[in-house]
Design an enzyme around this catalytic site. Structure first.
Site, PDB file in Angstrom:
ATOM      1  N   GLU A 201       0.821  -1.219   0.000  1.00  0.00           N
ATOM      2  CA  GLU A 201       0.000   0.000   0.000  1.00  0.00           C
ATOM      3  C   GLU A 201       0.856   1.271   0.000  1.00  0.00           C
ATOM      4  O   GLU A 201       0.732   2.128   0.867  1.00  0.00           O
ATOM      5  CB  GLU A 201      -0.958  -0.003   1.183  1.00  0.00           C
ATOM      6  CG  GLU A 201      -1.989  -1.117   1.084  1.00  0.00           C
ATOM      7  CD  GLU A 201      -3.122  -1.037   2.086  1.00  0.00           C
ATOM      8  OE1 GLU A 201      -2.922  -0.449   3.159  1.00  0.00           O
ATOM      9  OE2 GLU A 201      -4.208  -1.561   1.787  1.00  0.00           O
ATOM     10  N   GLU A 392      -5.706  -8.293  -1.339  1.00  0.00           N
ATOM     11  CA  GLU A 392      -6.407  -8.177  -0.059  1.00  0.00           C
ATOM     12  C   GLU A 392      -7.850  -7.851  -0.355  1.00  0.00           C
ATOM     13  O   GLU A 392      -8.132  -7.009  -1.209  1.00  0.00           O
ATOM     14  CB  GLU A 392      -5.853  -7.021   0.800  1.00  0.00           C
ATOM     15  CG  GLU A 392      -4.514  -7.276   1.414  1.00  0.00           C
ATOM     16  CD  GLU A 392      -4.057  -6.126   2.305  1.00  0.00           C
ATOM     17  OE1 GLU A 392      -4.913  -5.425   2.889  1.00  0.00           O
ATOM     18  OE2 GLU A 392      -2.837  -5.936   2.391  1.00  0.00           O
TER      19      GLU A 392
HETATM   20  P1  P53 Z   1      -7.520  -3.373   9.232  1.00  0.00           P
HETATM   21  C1  P53 Z   1      -6.811   1.403   5.422  1.00  0.00           C
HETATM   22  C2  P53 Z   1      -7.611   1.348   4.316  1.00  0.00           C
HETATM   23  C3  P53 Z   1      -7.490   0.264   3.462  1.00  0.00           C
HETATM   24  C4  P53 Z   1      -6.559  -0.744   3.713  1.00  0.00           C
HETATM   25  O1  P53 Z   1      -7.174  -3.209   7.692  1.00  0.00           O
HETATM   26  C5  P53 Z   1      -5.743  -0.652   4.799  1.00  0.00           C
HETATM   27  C6  P53 Z   1      -5.891   0.403   5.657  1.00  0.00           C
HETATM   28  C7  P53 Z   1      -5.099   0.426   6.878  1.00  0.00           C
HETATM   29  O2  P53 Z   1      -5.696  -0.354   7.856  1.00  0.00           O
HETATM   30  O3  P53 Z   1      -4.735  -1.524   5.086  1.00  0.00           O
HETATM   31  C8  P53 Z   1      -4.708  -2.840   4.634  1.00  0.00           C
HETATM   32  O4  P53 Z   1      -6.560  -4.362   9.758  1.00  0.00           O
HETATM   33  C9  P53 Z   1      -3.365  -3.371   5.066  1.00  0.00           C
HETATM   34  C10 P53 Z   1      -3.436  -4.509   6.042  1.00  0.00           C
HETATM   35  C11 P53 Z   1      -4.627  -4.321   6.940  1.00  0.00           C
HETATM   36  C12 P53 Z   1      -5.873  -4.409   6.082  1.00  0.00           C
HETATM   37  O5  P53 Z   1      -5.865  -3.399   5.105  1.00  0.00           O
HETATM   38  O6  P53 Z   1      -7.349  -2.020   9.808  1.00  0.00           O
HETATM   39  O7  P53 Z   1      -2.529  -3.723   3.974  1.00  0.00           O
HETATM   40  O8  P53 Z   1      -2.221  -4.570   6.748  1.00  0.00           O
HETATM   41  O9  P53 Z   1      -4.691  -5.231   7.988  1.00  0.00           O
HETATM   42  C13 P53 Z   1      -7.160  -4.319   6.852  1.00  0.00           C
HETATM   43  O10 P53 Z   1      -8.925  -3.865   9.293  1.00  0.00           O
END
Ligand code: P53
Length: 493
Positions: A201, A392
């Protein structure tokens, strides 16, 4: 129609949230080891001690931002929990976990290497052999089950020694430290790992403040663009080097799917959305896929009064030579932008934004928008025409273990089904999608809030926000469902 033969179905994780073993095997501490637990209401804190010995706990701004100034140092303070120290302990459970992934039929597993496990400080000449052997064992275990590793080289966890000594990525020295680290992992894991991602990211540096932060000065913005530029150069050098070390290597960029919509059909909103996408998304994608800054970069710099970014002729050459083989991104939600006043907002940990009346929202305020996945895939493929991966996607939700020990997470299945349909439709429309790795395929610590209760997994891990739990693993209902999806190559939903 639908998914092509050999499609990589799988799941995704990151060392800082999953691996644990933070002070074992010679690993050095990383930035994420000084980040406390939090919640939607209570932001995570970064803890440190200043030159005069006073302790501080300050809200986390961005995963890569160093808060303290030279002379201050990071420290774990009494009275706080640091959930990333243990994560959900892949370090001691990797054989068991990989076996479970294989049971689900995974073809690909995304994980990251903890930089400070390979180079505990970051600037030393020789790597930590024990760390190197740990990942070698993991990759061999994956290969045993024909699971292709997809390895993120940097996922939010810069070694703390570098941060304290050199500041964060606003220092050009990072490029060499990072490239040295890449050279080590490309060489050590040649033949074991073929698919790599450089920075997780990478666009968060901009989109997190653009969408959710406020009061950013031009000077702050310039720091972020500098940080980003050094990461672009480091990434391009890594891509070139990775190809030289093994011509089989496929190396991708990785962006947060910061996809926005105009809130109204007012042309002003359409233009605002276009410029928001340019700033939050295409700026990073274009540099890494096309090997040059896009024309609109000059507008962004001009609007922020930035005239002297540290971009050398040599850097521009490096960017040209290090374009990526594939485009990968995370997709969770879309957000709306508007030039109009609106009171109808949604509170979430990151997405404190305008409510889209056509969508529903998760318990953490993230918009549920499967069609946005199709829309973004088609738009990205139109622009770059290289293979795409969705690395993701998933639903953070509360899970309850029933008395019989089962977890009936039909809400998670209901989330995935339309997202997989949307990807299938994009494939039918000509998109060259090659992989789908769902986020947190096994429960792990949330990046945004540091919580355990925000669970994404097909596999439940007995670990809780207060640090308790025996770390035992058990499949949720979605585990058996995803297994069928994989078996049928996405037909049986
Ligand atoms: P969590 C923000 C917006 C979109 C993706 O997030 C993001 C974030 C930051 O949280 O991050 C990604 O755990 C990231 C992962 C993260 C996942 O989204 O806050 O690459 O490390 O765990 C989900 O629910």
């Amino acid at each position: 129609m639908g998914f092509k033969e050999g499609f990589f179905w799988g799941g995704a994780t990151a060392a800082n949230q999953y691996e644990g073993g933070w002070n074992e095997g010679g690993r050095g501490p990383a930035l994420t080891d000084f980040t406390t637990g939090g919640s939607v209401k209570e932001p995570r804190k970064v803890t440190w001690i200043d030159k005069d010995g006073n302790a501080h706990a300050t809200p986390q701004v961005h995963f890569d931002d160093a808060l303290p100034e030279g002379g201050d140092h990071y420290a774990c303070l009494d009275g706080y929990l640091y959930p990333n120290h243990e994560g959900t302990d892949f370090y001691h459970h990797y054989k068991e976990d990989i076996k479970l992934f294989a049971d689900m039929g995974f073809k690909m597993f995304r994980m990251s290497i903890s930089w400070s496990r390979i180079y505990p400080r970051g600037d030393e000449e020789t790597p930590n052999q024990e760390g190197i052997e740990f990942y070698r064992d993991v990759f061999k275990e994956l290969r045993k089950y024909n699971i292709e590793p997809l390895v993120t080289i940097h996922h939010f966890d810069t070694p703390i020694y570098l941060v304290e000594k050199y500041g964060d990525w606003q220092n050009r020295k990072y490029i060499d430290f990072f490239v040295k680290y890449c050279k080590t992992v490309f060489t050590e894991y040649k033949g074991l790992v073929k698919y790599w991602l450089t920075f997780n990211e990478i666009n968060n540096t901009l989109n997190v403040i653009n969408m959710f932060g406020d009061g950013t000065t031009d000077e702050d913005y310039k720091k972020r663009l500098t940080h980003l530029h050094y990461q672009f150069v480091a990434s391009a050098k890594a891509v070139k080097l990775g190809h030289e070390i093994d011509s089989e290597n496929k190396i991708g960029c990785m962006l947060a799917g910061a996809i926005t919509y105009p809130h109204t059909c007012d042309p002003k909103d359409i233009l605002l959305n276009q410029q928001t996408m340019e700033e939050n998304f295409w700026y990073c994608g274009d540099v890494q896929c096309f090997g040059a800054y896009p024309p609109f970069a000059k507008r962004i710099w001009r609007e922020r009064n930035i005239t002297d970014l540290d971009i050398t002729e040599e850097d521009l050459k490096v960017l040209k030579e290090g374009t990526v083989d594939m485009f990968t991104y995370s997709y969770y939600m879309t957000n709306n932008v508007t030039t109009h006043e609106t009171e109808d907002t949604v509170q979430g940990n990151f997405a404190a934004g305008i409510r889209n009346p056509y969508l529903t929202y998760s318990d953490w305020g993230w918009a549920l928008d499967p069609l946005g996945l199709q829309y973004s895939l088609e738009m990205i493929y139109d622009r770059y025409r290289i293979p795409l991966m969705v690395v993701e996607n998933g639903l953070g939700a509360y899970d309850t273990v029933k008395e019989d020990g089962l977890i009936h997470d039909d809400y998670r299945i209901d989330y995935y089904r339309p997202h997989i349909k949307a990807m299938s439709a994009a494939c039918d429309n000509g998109v060259d999608l090659i992989a789908y790795t769902t986020w947190g395929c096994i429960d792990l610590v949330s990046a945004g809030t540091g919580e355990m209760r925000k669970r994404y997994g097909f596999i439940y891990v007995d670990k809780h926000d207060d640090g308790t739990g025996d770390l035992s693993r058990r499949p949720k209902d979605s585990f058996y469902w995803y297994k069928k999806v994989i078996e049928s190559n996405g037909m049986n939903l």
